[in-house]
Design an enzyme around this catalytic site. Structure first.
Site, PDB file in Angstrom:
ATOM      1  N   ALA A 158      32.771   6.175  26.075  1.00  0.00           N
ATOM      2  CA  ALA A 158      32.124   6.851  27.138  1.00  0.00           C
ATOM      3  C   ALA A 158      31.942   6.524  28.630  1.00  0.00           C
ATOM      4  O   ALA A 158      32.461   7.868  28.891  1.00  0.00           O
ATOM      5  CB  ALA A 158      30.110   6.950  26.923  1.00  0.00           C
ATOM      6  N   GLN A 186      36.945   3.408  12.989  1.00  0.00           N
ATOM      7  CA  GLN A 186      38.416   2.915  12.176  1.00  0.00           C
ATOM      8  C   GLN A 186      38.605   4.432  11.969  1.00  0.00           C
ATOM      9  O   GLN A 186      40.074   5.376  11.429  1.00  0.00           O
ATOM     10  CB  GLN A 186      38.383   2.473  10.861  1.00  0.00           C
ATOM     11  CG  GLN A 186      38.206   1.127  11.289  1.00  0.00           C
ATOM     12  CD  GLN A 186      37.893   0.382   9.835  1.00  0.00           C
ATOM     13  OE1 GLN A 186      37.665   0.563   9.122  1.00  0.00           O
ATOM     14  NE2 GLN A 186      37.204  -0.900   9.733  1.00  0.00           N
ATOM     15  N   GLU A 225      35.968  13.283   5.451  1.00  0.00           N
ATOM     16  CA  GLU A 225      35.207  12.676   5.288  1.00  0.00           C
ATOM     17  C   GLU A 225      33.748  12.895   5.086  1.00  0.00           C
ATOM     18  O   GLU A 225      33.793  14.029   4.669  1.00  0.00           O
ATOM     19  CB  GLU A 225      34.706  11.582   6.841  1.00  0.00           C
ATOM     20  CG  GLU A 225      36.108  10.353   7.351  1.00  0.00           C
ATOM     21  CD  GLU A 225      35.951  10.095   8.461  1.00  0.00           C
ATOM     22  OE1 GLU A 225      34.993   9.970   8.850  1.00  0.00           O
ATOM     23  OE2 GLU A 225      36.011   9.099   8.471  1.00  0.00           O
ATOM     24  N   HIS A 229      25.770   2.003   7.293  1.00  0.00           N
ATOM     25  CA  HIS A 229      27.267   2.038   6.596  1.00  0.00           C
ATOM     26  C   HIS A 229      26.893   1.347   5.232  1.00  0.00           C
ATOM     27  O   HIS A 229      26.701   0.389   5.057  1.00  0.00           O
ATOM     28  CB  HIS A 229      28.333   1.328   7.250  1.00  0.00           C
ATOM     29  CG  HIS A 229      29.423   2.189   6.435  1.00  0.00           C
ATOM     30  ND1 HIS A 229      29.919   1.462   5.809  1.00  0.00           N
ATOM     31  CD2 HIS A 229      30.490   2.815   6.900  1.00  0.00           C
ATOM     32  CE1 HIS A 229      30.705   2.450   5.003  1.00  0.00           C
ATOM     33  NE2 HIS A 229      31.212   2.934   6.216  1.00  0.00           N
ATOM     34  N   ARG A 267      26.082   8.755   2.472  1.00  0.00           N
ATOM     35  CA  ARG A 267      25.334   7.229   2.566  1.00  0.00           C
ATOM     36  C   ARG A 267      24.683   6.761   2.896  1.00  0.00           C
ATOM     37  O   ARG A 267      24.180   5.540   2.140  1.00  0.00           O
ATOM     38  CB  ARG A 267      26.103   7.396   3.796  1.00  0.00           C
ATOM     39  CG  ARG A 267      27.946   6.228   4.773  1.00  0.00           C
ATOM     40  CD  ARG A 267      27.674   6.594   5.847  1.00  0.00           C
ATOM     41  NE  ARG A 267      29.648   6.915   6.151  1.00  0.00           N
ATOM     42  CZ  ARG A 267      29.674   6.606   6.700  1.00  0.00           C
ATOM     43  NH1 ARG A 267      29.062   6.778   8.129  1.00  0.00           N
ATOM     44  NH2 ARG A 267      31.038   7.173   7.206  1.00  0.00           N
ATOM     45  N   HIS A 324      24.837   0.305  11.943  1.00  0.00           N
ATOM     46  CA  HIS A 324      26.160   0.944  12.047  1.00  0.00           C
ATOM     47  C   HIS A 324      26.425   1.868  13.473  1.00  0.00           C
ATOM     48  O   HIS A 324      27.241   1.925  14.829  1.00  0.00           O
ATOM     49  CB  HIS A 324      26.724   1.631  11.108  1.00  0.00           C
ATOM     50  CG  HIS A 324      28.233   2.421  11.160  1.00  0.00           C
ATOM     51  ND1 HIS A 324      29.172   1.743  11.394  1.00  0.00           N
ATOM     52  CD2 HIS A 324      28.594   3.697  10.866  1.00  0.00           C
ATOM     53  CE1 HIS A 324      30.442   2.411  11.275  1.00  0.00           C
ATOM     54  NE2 HIS A 324      30.190   3.707  10.846  1.00  0.00           N
ATOM     55  N   GLU A 378      26.554   5.923  23.248  1.00  0.00           N
ATOM     56  CA  GLU A 378      25.590   5.595  22.073  1.00  0.00           C
ATOM     57  C   GLU A 378      24.191   4.895  22.957  1.00  0.00           C
ATOM     58  O   GLU A 378      23.340   5.120  21.717  1.00  0.00           O
ATOM     59  CB  GLU A 378      26.071   4.362  21.197  1.00  0.00           C
ATOM     60  CG  GLU A 378      25.628   4.192  20.083  1.00  0.00           C
ATOM     61  CD  GLU A 378      25.955   3.675  19.347  1.00  0.00           C
ATOM     62  OE1 GLU A 378      27.576   3.447  19.203  1.00  0.00           O
ATOM     63  OE2 GLU A 378      25.132   3.056  17.840  1.00  0.00           O
ATOM     64  N   SER A 416      31.028  10.316  17.052  1.00  0.00           N
ATOM     65  CA  SER A 416      30.325   9.913  17.860  1.00  0.00           C
ATOM     66  C   SER A 416      31.809   9.261  19.104  1.00  0.00           C
ATOM     67  O   SER A 416      31.664   9.405  19.837  1.00  0.00           O
ATOM     68  CB  SER A 416      29.749   7.926  17.558  1.00  0.00           C
ATOM     69  OG  SER A 416      30.602   7.662  16.547  1.00  0.00           O
ATOM     70  N   LEU A 417      32.822   9.171  18.757  1.00  0.00           N
ATOM     71  CA  LEU A 417      33.833   8.821  18.810  1.00  0.00           C
ATOM     72  C   LEU A 417      34.101  10.840  20.468  1.00  0.00           C
ATOM     73  O   LEU A 417      34.090  10.190  21.539  1.00  0.00           O
ATOM     74  CB  LEU A 417      35.123   9.099  18.957  1.00  0.00           C
ATOM     75  CG  LEU A 417      35.579   7.140  18.305  1.00  0.00           C
ATOM     76  CD1 LEU A 417      36.706   7.066  17.876  1.00  0.00           C
ATOM     77  CD2 LEU A 417      35.026   6.168  19.043  1.00  0.00           C
TER      78      LEU A 417
HETATM   79  C1  LIG Z   1      33.120  -0.576  12.814  1.00  0.00           C
HETATM   80  C2  LIG Z   1      32.860   0.875  14.032  1.00  0.00           C
HETATM   81  C3  LIG Z   1      33.843   1.871  13.148  1.00  0.00           C
HETATM   82  C4  LIG Z   1      33.618   2.919  13.982  1.00  0.00           C
HETATM   83  N1  LIG Z   1      33.998   4.238  13.052  1.00  0.00           N
HETATM   84  C5  LIG Z   1      34.046   5.247  14.111  1.00  0.00           C
HETATM   85  C6  LIG Z   1      34.717   6.346  13.641  1.00  0.00           C
HETATM   86  O1  LIG Z   1      36.400   6.475  13.283  1.00  0.00           O
HETATM   87  N2  LIG Z   1      34.241   7.368  14.286  1.00  0.00           N
HETATM   88  C7  LIG Z   1      33.994   7.510  15.109  1.00  0.00           C
HETATM   89  O2  LIG Z   1      33.187   8.974  15.647  1.00  0.00           O
HETATM   90  N3  LIG Z   1      32.550   6.323  15.831  1.00  0.00           N
HETATM   91  C8  LIG Z   1      32.858   5.238  14.101  1.00  0.00           C
HETATM   92  N4  LIG Z   1      32.264   4.046  14.790  1.00  0.00           N
HETATM   93  C9  LIG Z   1      31.150   4.238  16.458  1.00  0.00           C
HETATM   94  C10 LIG Z   1      31.870   4.677  17.453  1.00  0.00           C
HETATM   95  O3  LIG Z   1      32.906   3.550  17.673  1.00  0.00           O
HETATM   96  C11 LIG Z   1      30.821   3.945  18.366  1.00  0.00           C
HETATM   97  O4  LIG Z   1      29.600   4.876  18.231  1.00  0.00           O
HETATM   98  C12 LIG Z   1      31.288   4.503  20.362  1.00  0.00           C
HETATM   99  O5  LIG Z   1      32.289   4.141  19.744  1.00  0.00           O
HETATM  100  C13 LIG Z   1      30.469   4.343  21.502  1.00  0.00           C
HETATM  101  O6  LIG Z   1      30.760   4.601  22.462  1.00  0.00           O
HETATM  102  P1  LIG Z   1      30.490   3.913  23.898  1.00  0.00           P
HETATM  103  O7  LIG Z   1      31.261   3.816  25.051  1.00  0.00           O
HETATM  104  O8  LIG Z   1      29.246   4.970  23.905  1.00  0.00           O
HETATM  105  O9  LIG Z   1      29.886   2.289  23.390  1.00  0.00           O
HETATM  106  P2  LIG Z   1      30.889   0.935  23.152  1.00  0.00           P
HETATM  107  O10 LIG Z   1      32.343   1.809  22.584  1.00  0.00           O
HETATM  108  O11 LIG Z   1      30.058  -0.095  22.423  1.00  0.00           O
HETATM  109  O12 LIG Z   1      30.989   0.841  24.789  1.00  0.00           O
HETATM  110  C14 LIG Z   1      29.856  -0.306  25.293  1.00  0.00           C
HETATM  111  C15 LIG Z   1      30.715  -0.941  26.738  1.00  0.00           C
HETATM  112  O13 LIG Z   1      28.978  -0.843  27.466  1.00  0.00           O
HETATM  113  C16 LIG Z   1      29.639  -2.525  27.678  1.00  0.00           C
HETATM  114  N5  LIG Z   1      28.119  -3.259  27.721  1.00  0.00           N
HETATM  115  C17 LIG Z   1      27.041  -3.552  26.871  1.00  0.00           C
HETATM  116  N6  LIG Z   1      26.283  -3.757  28.020  1.00  0.00           N
HETATM  117  C18 LIG Z   1      26.165  -3.689  29.337  1.00  0.00           C
HETATM  118  C19 LIG Z   1      26.232  -4.717  29.992  1.00  0.00           C
HETATM  119  N7  LIG Z   1      24.745  -4.725  30.323  1.00  0.00           N
HETATM  120  N8  LIG Z   1      26.794  -4.691  31.689  1.00  0.00           N
HETATM  121  C20 LIG Z   1      28.423  -4.649  31.415  1.00  0.00           C
HETATM  122  N9  LIG Z   1      28.531  -4.157  30.313  1.00  0.00           N
HETATM  123  C21 LIG Z   1      27.939  -3.522  29.123  1.00  0.00           C
HETATM  124  C22 LIG Z   1      30.116  -3.480  26.275  1.00  0.00           C
HETATM  125  O14 LIG Z   1      30.860  -4.325  26.687  1.00  0.00           O
HETATM  126  C23 LIG Z   1      31.233  -2.301  26.014  1.00  0.00           C
HETATM  127  O15 LIG Z   1      32.506  -2.160  27.250  1.00  0.00           O
HETATM  128  C24 LIG Z   1      32.373   3.091  14.539  1.00  0.00           C
HETATM  129  C25 LIG Z   1      30.995   2.278  15.286  1.00  0.00           C
HETATM  130  C26 LIG Z   1      32.084   0.587  14.582  1.00  0.00           C
HETATM  131  C27 LIG Z   1      31.387  -0.392  15.068  1.00  0.00           C
END
Ligand SMILES: Cc1cc2nc3c(=O)[nH]c(=O)nc-3n(C[C@H](O)[C@H](O)[C@H](O)COP(=O)(O)OP(=O)(O)OC[C@H]3O[C@@H](n4cnc5c(N)ncnc54)[C@H](O)[C@@H]3O)c2cc1C
Length: 485
Positions: A16, A47, A113, A229, A279, A337, A361, A377-378
């Site tokens: 994001a 994954q 899926e 999950h 799920r 999850h 997220e 979510s990606l």
């Molecule tokens: C094992 C696993 C498998 C998954 N598989 C899938 C999939 O296949 N397809 C799918 O769509 N979704 C999948 N998901 C869900 C998806 O990965 C996440 O919902 C999505 O990546 C969230 O993206 P984001 O950028 O919001 O947060 P994140 O990718 O978690 O990034 C958050 C960032 O904020 C930083 N951060 C947090 N707090 C602070 C702070 N206070 N100060 C500075 N930096 C901070 C973190 O270090 C990180 O860099 C999976 C999740 C997991 C855990």
């Protein structure tokens, strides 16, 4: 520096945050993240892949339908429509950045899926999709002239002026703090799985951005909806908050069976789809059996020599913990999850606090409803991150509001022991099966020892309150004490 000329500050280096930063060109962006190049993000662990209706005969309308069915109808339809219609464009943008998706012949290889009625999941590098995606986005951000990346820092306070945001406080690895002035801040800090004893999320996913936004006066939405999950590798990690490796659903699709401690099929007679039931239903069943003191195993020994080639990631995770899945069943547990809830935003990521945005997220624009459709979510981070970035690029950024300065800070965190107790508490009260008595008892416990639990405890209370307020079961929120349960 005058607040009107400050860069756009993006907090978080997952899908994001990186998407916002890229799309905001030519606005100057300062991207703040704990780890470099997506390290420590949930995005890098993903994954399954990215959902997009790009296959022959598939449509955005069908993707919308599947998303809303999964979300138990609790979704914002307009937010879902935007997600699904923009998905093919998001995939094309990634290809333009050089991300190589897996192909069969000349065509994108599309997986299916749970909950999807079409083959619509694109992958890169098989089950390494998240890592490849983050690497491609991080490289594009590094190459972009308008983004300055500062990693190894954490944001632990927001500076407010009047009714709006005026900056953030960053702390480096040594604990030294610095103010970064900003009239516009985007929180892209990810989820809260790290608050639960069993989780697939990175240890740092404890909701610091959510807690900060709430403390600053932004509204929370759907905080009770957490997706579990059903099968993560059950490791004995009493004092380790690291993620539990996912044991992919595709194994059950390939014939693996869930068994209880006596070797009896766990899902027999509970759902027509058996081990491939939805799920949340499987997660509840596994959770209940574990709560009774039994163990749950996933038997995929029939795969034999095919294990390393068909499921390399799970195979490697098992072997790393002394388990040979070709010869013995795998111990599994459900795990926190994905958080459907978060800071309430509109489609442009606006929270109610002037200049404070949230995306990914940490945010909740209603797209996932009460339960997320797999691989959406990606996509959410890509689509809504891009949208927010473009808004920031093309609109003149509002100046900070006038008025007195005030800091909203997280304050002390729960220390290691308290955090471990908190994880255990939330796992049992706010896990896959909830009831009013346990939710209230957990709340009371946190209240009585509030100082020990710090901001983590305050956030947990808000989650418990949301779960208490929803007395009926819906989507991933299951109340065993609801009438009809
Ligand atoms: C094992 C696993 C498998 C998954 N598989 C899938 C999939 O296949 N397809 C799918 O769509 N979704 C999948 N998901 C869900 C998806 O990965 C996440 O919902 C999505 O990546 C969230 O993206 P984001 O950028 O919001 O947060 P994140 O990718 O978690 O990034 C958050 C960032 O904020 C930083 N951060 C947090 N707090 C602070 C702070 N206070 N100060 C500075 N930096 C901070 C973190 O270090 C990180 O860099 C999976 C999740 C997991 C855990």
């Amino acid at each position: 520096m005058s607040a009107g000329r400050t860069p756009l500050v993006v907090v978080g280096g997952g899908v994001a945050g990186l998407s916002v930063a890229l799309a905001a060109a030519p606005r100057p962006v300062l991207l703040l993240a704990r780890g470099a190049d997506g390290e420590g993000s949930a995005s890098a662990l993903a994954q399954g892949g990215i959902a997009a209706a790009v296959g022959a005969g598939d449509t955005a309308a069908a993707h919308v339908r599947d998303t809303i069915v999964a979300g138990a109808g609790h979704n914002e339809t307009f937010a879902v429509r935007y997600l699904a219609t923009q998905a093919p464009r998001a995939i094309a943008r990634l290809q333009a950045l050089g991300l190589q998706f897996d192909h069969d012949g000349g065509r994108l290889r599309l997986g299916r899926e749970g909950g999807h009625h079409a083959d619509r999941i694109v992958h890169a590098g098989g089950d390494a999709s998240g890592a490849r995606l983050v690497a491609a986005l991080a490289k594009a951000v590094r190459d972009a002239g308008h983004v300055e990346v500062r990693s190894g820092v954490a944001v632990d306070a927001l500076l407010l002026r009047g009714s709006g945001v005026a900056g953030v406080r960053v702390r480096d690895g040594r604990g030294d703090a610095a103010l970064v002035e900003a009239a516009n801040v985007v929180l892209a800090t990810g989820g809260i799985g790290g608050l639960f004893a069993a989780s697939t999320n990175p240890a740092g996913a404890t909701g610091s951005g959510l807690a900060l936004g709430l403390a600053a006066g932004a509204r929370g939405r759907d905080l009770e909806f957490m997706q579990f999950h059903p099968t993560a590798l059950a490791l004995d990690r009493a004092n380790d908050a690291g993620p539990l490796p996912l044991v992919t659903e595709a194994l059950r699709g390939a014939g693996a069976r869930l068994l209880d401690g006596q070797g009896r099929p766990l899902m027999a007679g509970l759902h027509p789809l058996g081990d491939l039931a939805p799920r949340d239903l499987v997660a509840r069943r596994v959770w209940q059996v574990l709560q009774q003191g039994d163990r749950v195993w996933l038997d995929a020994t029939h795969l034999g020599d095919a294990w390393p080639t068909h499921f390399p990631t799970v195979h490697a995770a098992c072997r790393a913990h002394g388990i040979d899945p070709a010869r013995e069943p795998i111990p599994v547990t459900p795990a926190a999850h994905f958080h459907m809830g978060g800071l309430a935003t509109d489609r442009d990521g606006r929270t109610g606090v002037h200049g404070l945005h949230a995306v990914g997220e940490v945010a909740c624009n209603g797209v996932h409803g009460a339960n997320r459709l797999a691989s959406n979510s990606l996509l959410e981070g890509l689509v809504y991150g891009h949208r927010l970035g473009r808004r920031m690029a093309t609109r003149s950024l509002p100046r900070a509001s006038r008025g007195a300065h005030a800091w909203t800070s997280l304050g002390p965190a729960a220390d290691g022991h308290a955090r471990q107790r908190l994880r255990t508490l939330l796992w049992s009260a706010l896990g896959p099966v909830r009831n009013g008595r346990d939710l209230r008892a957990a709340r009371q416990h946190l209240h009585d020892d509030a100082a020990a639990y710090g901001w983590h405890g305050r956030l947990a209370m808000q989650l418990l309150d949301a779960a208490l307020a929803r007395g009926a079961s819906l989507g991933a929120h299951y109340r065993s004490d609801a009438s009809g349960s």
